[in-house]
Design a protein around this motif. Sequence first.
Motif, PDB file in Angstrom:
ATOM      1  N   PRO A  91     -10.189   5.002  -0.540  1.00 19.78           N
ATOM      2  CA  PRO A  91      -9.967   4.196  -1.753  1.00 19.78           C
ATOM      3  C   PRO A  91      -8.777   3.232  -1.691  1.00 19.78           C
ATOM      4  CG  PRO A  91      -9.225   6.429  -2.115  1.00 19.78           C
ATOM      5  CD  PRO A  91      -9.809   6.409  -0.736  1.00 19.78           C
ATOM      6  N   LEU A  92      -8.719   2.411  -0.632  1.00 20.01           N
ATOM      7  CA  LEU A  92      -7.665   1.404  -0.490  1.00 20.01           C
ATOM      8  C   LEU A  92      -8.302   0.031  -0.307  1.00 20.01           C
ATOM      9  CD1 LEU A  92      -4.604   0.736  -0.070  1.00 20.01           C
ATOM     10  CD2 LEU A  92      -5.064   0.902   2.392  1.00 20.01           C
ATOM     11  N   THR A  93      -7.822  -0.956  -1.078  1.00 25.87           N
ATOM     12  CA  THR A  93      -8.284  -2.345  -0.952  1.00 25.87           C
ATOM     13  C   THR A  93      -7.116  -3.181  -0.459  1.00 25.87           C
ATOM     14  OG1 THR A  93      -9.926  -2.086  -2.687  1.00 25.87           O
ATOM     15  CG2 THR A  93      -9.160  -4.335  -2.259  1.00 25.87           C
ATOM     16  N   ILE A  94      -7.365  -3.978   0.594  1.00 22.25           N
ATOM     17  CA  ILE A  94      -6.296  -4.779   1.189  1.00 22.25           C
ATOM     18  C   ILE A  94      -6.597  -6.264   0.984  1.00 22.25           C
ATOM     19  CG2 ILE A  94      -4.942  -5.220   3.280  1.00 22.25           C
ATOM     20  CD1 ILE A  94      -5.829  -2.532   4.378  1.00 22.25           C
ATOM     21  N   VAL A  95      -5.637  -6.978   0.400  1.00 22.96           N
ATOM     22  CA  VAL A  95      -5.778  -8.420   0.161  1.00 22.96           C
ATOM     23  C   VAL A  95      -5.203  -9.171   1.367  1.00 22.96           C
ATOM     24  CG1 VAL A  95      -5.043 -10.337  -1.326  1.00 22.96           C
ATOM     25  CG2 VAL A  95      -5.671  -8.134  -2.352  1.00 22.96           C
ATOM     26  N   LEU A  96      -6.027 -10.027   1.962  1.00 22.23           N
ATOM     27  CA  LEU A  96      -5.631 -10.764   3.180  1.00 22.23           C
ATOM     28  C   LEU A  96      -6.028 -12.232   3.062  1.00 22.23           C
ATOM     29  CD1 LEU A  96      -6.892  -8.094   5.740  1.00 22.23           C
ATOM     30  CD2 LEU A  96      -4.494  -8.747   5.393  1.00 22.23           C
ATOM     31  N   PRO A  97      -5.423 -13.102   3.886  1.00 25.80           N
ATOM     32  CA  PRO A  97      -5.829 -14.517   3.862  1.00 25.80           C
ATOM     33  C   PRO A  97      -7.306 -14.634   4.226  1.00 25.80           C
ATOM     34  CG  PRO A  97      -3.860 -14.175   5.221  1.00 25.80           C
ATOM     35  CD  PRO A  97      -4.385 -12.821   4.880  1.00 25.80           C
ATOM     36  N   LYS A  98      -8.070 -15.367   3.424  1.00 21.52           N
ATOM     37  CA  LYS A  98      -9.526 -15.385   3.623  1.00 21.52           C
ATOM     38  C   LYS A  98      -9.953 -16.393   4.692  1.00 21.52           C
ATOM     39  CE  LYS A  98     -10.885 -18.943   0.398  1.00 21.52           C
ATOM     40  NZ  LYS A  98     -11.912 -19.405  -0.513  1.00 21.52           N
ATOM     41  N   SER A  99     -11.118 -16.123   5.286  1.00 24.34           N
ATOM     42  CA  SER A  99     -11.707 -17.096   6.223  1.00 24.34           C
ATOM     43  C   SER A  99     -12.671 -17.995   5.445  1.00 24.34           C
ATOM     44  CB  SER A  99     -12.466 -16.360   7.325  1.00 24.34           C
ATOM     45  OG  SER A  99     -13.702 -15.887   6.799  1.00 24.34           O
ATOM     46  N   ASP A 100     -13.280 -18.955   6.149  1.00 20.03           N
ATOM     47  CA  ASP A 100     -14.212 -19.892   5.506  1.00 20.03           C
ATOM     48  C   ASP A 100     -15.510 -19.227   5.058  1.00 20.03           C
ATOM     49  OD1 ASP A 100     -12.352 -21.792   5.975  1.00 20.03           O
ATOM     50  OD2 ASP A 100     -13.329 -22.611   7.778  1.00 20.03           O
ATOM     51  N   PRO A 147      -2.406   0.597  -8.785  1.00 22.61           N
ATOM     52  CA  PRO A 147      -2.287   1.950  -8.240  1.00 22.61           C
ATOM     53  C   PRO A 147      -3.625   2.680  -8.253  1.00 22.61           C
ATOM     54  CG  PRO A 147      -1.368   1.869 -10.462  1.00 22.61           C
ATOM     55  CD  PRO A 147      -1.815   0.476 -10.130  1.00 22.61           C
ATOM     56  N   GLY A 148      -3.773   3.619  -7.324  1.00 24.01           N
ATOM     57  CA  GLY A 148      -5.014   4.397  -7.231  1.00 24.01           C
ATOM     58  C   GLY A 148      -4.748   5.687  -6.487  1.00 24.01           C
ATOM     59  N   ALA A 149      -5.801   6.232  -5.873  1.00 24.72           N
ATOM     60  CA  ALA A 149      -5.671   7.536  -5.208  1.00 24.72           C
ATOM     61  C   ALA A 149      -4.818   7.469  -3.941  1.00 24.72           C
ATOM     62  CB  ALA A 149      -7.054   8.086  -4.877  1.00 24.72           C
ATOM     63  N   ILE A 150      -4.714   6.295  -3.341  1.00 23.08           N
ATOM     64  CA  ILE A 150      -3.764   6.127  -2.224  1.00 23.08           C
ATOM     65  C   ILE A 150      -2.431   5.762  -2.892  1.00 23.08           C
ATOM     66  CG2 ILE A 150      -3.245   4.926  -0.071  1.00 23.08           C
ATOM     67  CD1 ILE A 150      -5.866   6.609   0.036  1.00 23.08           C
ATOM     68  N   THR A 151      -1.513   6.725  -2.911  1.00 22.32           N
ATOM     69  CA  THR A 151      -0.313   6.628  -3.755  1.00 22.32           C
ATOM     70  C   THR A 151       0.828   5.909  -3.035  1.00 22.32           C
ATOM     71  OG1 THR A 151       0.506   8.731  -2.917  1.00 22.32           O
ATOM     72  CG2 THR A 151      -0.922   8.834  -4.855  1.00 22.32           C
ATOM     73  N   PRO A 152       1.861   5.476  -3.778  1.00 21.99           N
ATOM     74  CA  PRO A 152       3.009   4.827  -3.143  1.00 21.99           C
ATOM     75  C   PRO A 152       3.601   5.665  -2.007  1.00 21.99           C
ATOM     76  CG  PRO A 152       3.125   4.515  -5.500  1.00 21.99           C
ATOM     77  CD  PRO A 152       1.961   5.428  -5.252  1.00 21.99           C
ATOM     78  N   LEU A 158     -11.038   6.792 -10.601  1.00 21.29           N
ATOM     79  CA  LEU A 158     -10.319   5.547 -10.928  1.00 21.29           C
ATOM     80  C   LEU A 158     -10.529   4.579  -9.768  1.00 21.29           C
ATOM     81  CD1 LEU A 158      -6.861   6.897 -12.175  1.00 21.29           C
ATOM     82  CD2 LEU A 158      -8.823   6.200 -13.574  1.00 21.29           C
ATOM     83  N   GLU A 159     -10.417   3.281 -10.040  1.00 21.30           N
ATOM     84  CA  GLU A 159     -10.652   2.278  -9.012  1.00 21.30           C
ATOM     85  C   GLU A 159      -9.632   2.385  -7.879  1.00 21.30           C
ATOM     86  OE1 GLU A 159      -9.826   1.766 -12.062  1.00 21.30           O
ATOM     87  OE2 GLU A 159     -11.356   0.649 -13.148  1.00 21.30           O
ATOM     88  N   SER A 160      -9.995   1.756  -6.750  1.00 18.17           N
ATOM     89  CA  SER A 160      -9.161   1.826  -5.539  1.00 18.17           C
ATOM     90  C   SER A 160      -7.757   1.256  -5.751  1.00 18.17           C
ATOM     91  CB  SER A 160      -9.852   1.043  -4.415  1.00 18.17           C
ATOM     92  OG  SER A 160     -10.004  -0.309  -4.776  1.00 18.17           O
TER      93      SER A 160
END
Length: 326
Positions: free
Chosen positions: A81-90, A181-186, A164-166
């Motif tokens: 349950p982890l979402t990672i925001v990264l620079p997007k490709s085309d 915040p989500g199940a993968i905690t600080p 709960l959401e990721s």
Amino acid sequence: MKEAAEYLKASELIGIPTETVYGLAANALDPNAVKKIFEVKGRPQDNPLIVHICDLDMIFPLVQAVSETALRLAEAFWPGPLTIVLPKSDVILNEISAGLDTVAVRFPSHKIALALIKEAGFPLAAPSANLSGRPSPTTAQHVLQDLNGKIPLILDGGKCEVGLESTVISLKDDTVKLLRPGAITPSMLKKYCGKLEVSGAVLKRLKKGETAPSPGMKYKHYAPKANVVIIKGDLPDFIDYVNSKKSQDTFALVFDDEQAGLAVQAITYGVKPKEQAQELFSALRRVDELGAKTVYVRCPDINGIGLAVYNRLLRAAGFQEIDLSL
Ligand code: TXA
Ligand code: MG
């Protein structure tokens, strides 16, 4: 699974279980399908979507690069349950990223979600499968409540394990910024990065004109129709306060086995943080089913996954809190 994949290939949306909450899935590479997500949910166009993959290699075409820290985090917590925001490709459609130059990517662990992405052969865009603003669905029945008649199929995987959401993060060098915040905690994340910053919007209302690091934070979210008020303080004070507000449509949302002494109708949402995460959204839905106008909520412990429980409650409450210990 075949039937579900056929719908997705035909630009249709389907409800799918994940380990966090149910998703409203579409082919992430198909602009017509992605547009339908916004229509069906009534979702604001400026709120970007998460792209779901079923194997680490699927991320590379979607992004410009995966930094060392991002890869370390992905290897530690994916699938999960982890979402990672990264620079997007085309490859990423504008509708997905809502005009940002980043994309949010998630590799879920739910067997049905993984099997479906594999069968379809493309990544899936999937927001939570609720109508915009409603509590996220944690059962197939919740999806049906919100989207009956609007989508051709829901895959029923039973109750979601997390509820709960990721966790959503972005990265800058070795620093992780916690956006949701989500199940993968600080404390779990800290082991794999140099520094962890919790975005101010996790626990505070955005100020007027402040840009949201994650657009989803702008909206009143997860909210039942009832007026939600969080109450801090101990149980006897909570009971006195709520009883003083007694009316037909006043409710209390308390921890298990705390109903004794309450003069109003009570709904419970677990005791341990993990149980509270699992039960919060269905409890908020029940509040509406029972016709509550106001619901006073016992404030959860904010450690570990409790931070996520509290974050969702704050949004459901539109940040209304009363501290009885003051
Ligand atoms: O657990 C989950 O993440 C569920 C399941 C279905 O996978 N999905 C989910 O999606 O919660 P949604 O759309 O309800 O929430 C996505 C959140 C929103 O707050 C959105 O603003 C944020 O992620 N987000 C998406 N793309 C982003 C980006 N490029 N930058 C910052 N935030 C982003
Ligand atoms: Mg959502």
